[in-house]
Design an enzyme around this catalytic site. Structure first.
Site, PDB file in Angstrom:
ATOM      1  N   PRO A  10       0.797  -1.227   0.000  1.00 52.98           N
ATOM      2  CA  PRO A  10       0.000   0.000   0.000  1.00 52.98           C
ATOM      3  C   PRO A  10       0.829   1.276   0.000  1.00 52.98           C
ATOM      4  CG  PRO A  10      -0.073  -1.041   2.159  1.00 52.98           C
ATOM      5  CD  PRO A  10       0.606  -2.006   1.234  1.00 52.98           C
ATOM      6  N   ASN A  11       0.302   2.224  -0.750  1.00 57.26           N
ATOM      7  CA  ASN A  11       0.828   3.590  -0.861  1.00 57.26           C
ATOM      8  C   ASN A  11       2.120   3.696  -1.653  1.00 57.26           C
ATOM      9  OD1 ASN A  11      -1.312   4.752   0.677  1.00 57.26           O
ATOM     10  ND2 ASN A  11      -0.346   3.907   2.499  1.00 57.26           N
ATOM     11  N   ASN A  74       8.181  -5.335  -0.522  1.00 55.66           N
ATOM     12  CA  ASN A  74       8.007  -4.140   0.302  1.00 55.66           C
ATOM     13  C   ASN A  74       6.525  -4.109   0.637  1.00 55.66           C
ATOM     14  OD1 ASN A  74       7.644  -1.654   1.481  1.00 55.66           O
ATOM     15  ND2 ASN A  74       9.037  -0.591   0.086  1.00 55.66           N
ATOM     16  N   ALA A  77       3.042  -0.526   5.063  1.00 54.34           N
ATOM     17  CA  ALA A  77       2.523  -0.569   6.431  1.00 54.34           C
ATOM     18  C   ALA A  77       2.028  -1.955   6.834  1.00 54.34           C
ATOM     19  CB  ALA A  77       1.409   0.460   6.602  1.00 54.34           C
ATOM     20  N   HIS A  80       3.902  -4.194   9.427  1.00 52.83           N
ATOM     21  CA  HIS A  80       3.755  -4.054  10.873  1.00 52.83           C
ATOM     22  C   HIS A  80       2.414  -4.548  11.399  1.00 52.83           C
ATOM     23  CE1 HIS A  80       7.081  -1.510   9.812  1.00 52.83           C
ATOM     24  NE2 HIS A  80       6.274  -0.743   9.109  1.00 52.83           N
ATOM     25  N   HIS A 100      12.572  -2.077   2.593  1.00 50.49           N
ATOM     26  CA  HIS A 100      11.947  -0.804   2.967  1.00 50.49           C
ATOM     27  C   HIS A 100      12.842   0.319   2.494  1.00 50.49           C
ATOM     28  CE1 HIS A 100       8.952  -2.833   5.358  1.00 50.49           C
ATOM     29  NE2 HIS A 100       9.938  -3.584   5.812  1.00 50.49           N
TER      30      HIS A 100
END
Length: 148
Positions: A10-11, A74, A77, A80, A100
């Site tokens: 995401p993102n 990668n 978020a 985590h 990352h």
């Protein structure tokens, strides 16, 4: 010829415009192009996928079994938070390198824990977009050692 899945979460589609002071000015298209070129130069093929959806990432990991030799991931978020991604990686039994752009260990406390790390063969963080090519090299080295 080794086949590598470069999977972005995401993102990461916003790279180059999202918090460039943290993630740099390199776009996802530039990262993917560098990965394909670096893999080709190294005698491999890289397939790149990005999704903002956890289920789509899990589907891509499942589809990699039998079609890819390893994964550069990668998870953004989801690193985590996602036990589901961790379980998917463990289930396909493919080597995974966690990547990352920023040094997650030098950031907010919640970013210090990775659910991916226990099922990855290694983690590369803090080197910006170069981390992807470092991960490809590490994965190809691992695959070569395993084949010998």
């Amino acid at each position: 010829m080794s086949r590598i899945l470069v999977l972005n979460g995401p993102n990461l589609n916003l790279l180059g415009t999202r918090q460039p002071e943290v993630y740099g000015s390199t776009t996802l298209a530039m990262v993917e192009g560098a990965c394909r070129q670096h893999a080709q130069t190294s005698g491999a093929v890289a397939t790149c996928i990005q999704s903002n959806h956890e289920g789509a990432l899990i589907d891509a990991i499942h589809a990699a079994k039998g079609t890819q030799d390893g994964i550069v991931l990668n998870a953004g978020a989801y690193t985590h938070t996602s036990i589901a991604l961790m379980d998917a990686i463990a289930s396909v039994e493919l080597p995974v390198i966690e990547v990352h752009l920023s040094n997650i260990h030098a950031r907010e406390q919640f970013r210090h824990h990775s659910f991916i790390a226990p099922v990855a063969i290694g983690q590369i963080c803090g080197f910006g977009a170069q981390g992807y090519t470092l991960a490809i090299d590490a994965l190809l080295g691992h695959l070569k050692e395993r084949a010998d």
